[in-house]
Design a protein around this motif. Sequence first.
Motif, PDB file in Angstrom:
ATOM      1  N   UNK A 225      63.667   5.145  -2.473  1.00  0.00           N
ATOM      2  CA  UNK A 225      62.745   4.175  -3.067  1.00  0.00           C
ATOM      3  C   UNK A 225      61.952   4.720  -4.255  1.00  0.00           C
ATOM      4  N   UNK A 226      62.018   6.028  -4.524  1.00  0.00           N
ATOM      5  CA  UNK A 226      61.208   6.621  -5.603  1.00  0.00           C
ATOM      6  C   UNK A 226      62.108   7.012  -6.772  1.00  0.00           C
TER       7      UNK A 226
ATOM      8  N   UNK B  35      56.749   5.536  -8.368  1.00  0.00           N
ATOM      9  CA  UNK B  35      56.661   5.787  -6.938  1.00  0.00           C
ATOM     10  C   UNK B  35      55.855   4.714  -6.226  1.00  0.00           C
ATOM     11  N   UNK B  36      54.744   4.305  -6.824  1.00  0.00           N
ATOM     12  CA  UNK B  36      53.918   3.244  -6.230  1.00  0.00           C
ATOM     13  C   UNK B  36      54.701   1.945  -6.130  1.00  0.00           C
ATOM     14  N   UNK B  37      55.374   1.589  -7.207  1.00  0.00           N
ATOM     15  CA  UNK B  37      56.155   0.347  -7.205  1.00  0.00           C
ATOM     16  C   UNK B  37      57.319   0.430  -6.220  1.00  0.00           C
TER      17      UNK B  37
ATOM     18  N   UNK C 161      59.733  -0.944  -0.973  1.00  0.00           N
ATOM     19  CA  UNK C 161      60.296  -0.405   0.266  1.00  0.00           C
ATOM     20  C   UNK C 161      59.568  -0.959   1.497  1.00  0.00           C
ATOM     21  N   UNK C 162      58.252  -1.057   1.411  1.00  0.00           N
ATOM     22  CA  UNK C 162      57.462  -1.539   2.543  1.00  0.00           C
ATOM     23  C   UNK C 162      57.290  -3.059   2.539  1.00  0.00           C
TER      24      UNK C 162
ATOM     25  N   UNK D  75      57.724  11.242   5.441  1.00  0.00           N
ATOM     26  CA  UNK D  75      59.172  11.484   5.537  1.00  0.00           C
ATOM     27  C   UNK D  75      59.796  11.648   4.148  1.00  0.00           C
ATOM     28  N   UNK D  76      59.484  12.748   3.450  1.00  0.00           N
ATOM     29  CA  UNK D  76      60.017  12.943   2.095  1.00  0.00           C
ATOM     30  C   UNK D  76      61.532  12.839   1.946  1.00  0.00           C
ATOM     31  N   UNK D  77      62.361  13.231   2.936  1.00  0.00           N
ATOM     32  CA  UNK D  77      63.805  13.079   2.710  1.00  0.00           C
ATOM     33  C   UNK D  77      64.236  11.643   2.441  1.00  0.00           C
ATOM     34  N   UNK D  78      63.425  10.647   2.828  1.00  0.00           N
ATOM     35  CA  UNK D  78      63.756   9.241   2.557  1.00  0.00           C
ATOM     36  C   UNK D  78      63.241   8.774   1.195  1.00  0.00           C
TER      37      UNK D  78
END
Length: 161
Positions: free
Chosen positions: A32-33, A141-143, A148-149, A25-28
């Motif tokens: 978080x990135x 992005x990883x962090x 986010x998760x 879901x790239x629009x989200x």
Amino acid sequence: MADYRFVTRWHLAAPIETVYGALSEPPAWPHWWPGLVAVELLATGDGEGRGRRYRYLWRSALGYRLRFEVNVTRVEQPRLIEALASGDLEGIGRWELEGSATGTRVTHLWRVRTTPPWMNLSAPLTRPFFAWSHHRLMRRGALGLARHLAAPLVGPVEMSG
């Protein structure tokens, strides 16, 4: 054109379906990135996601912006998303996911060429800076995804290229 090949590996303490759900879901992602300014859905594609098209706007750590579109060409839920990029970057991107006893291993392949003339002309001198900027964005992005998760990273973020 200047060619780049980057491989990034993340290992998140989350089930593969959860990680896949976030990456599909790239629009989200801008939520978080850090560094991703906007993602716009241009086409919905089929029920699996093939044919989805997105427009991305990224802001690098060095201050330049990259705009490109991505067309999803291959999907194997929940293990693979592959797409073609066009615009400031042209080439292929692939997310590969593998479940593990401690969560999900994620491998991202980014094999692209730059198209802006200034990037191509300066590439002999700036290539290391572009690579550093890419690696920084991927680490962030990883962090961001881990936060986010609510699923910590297992081990370090690994990068090459």
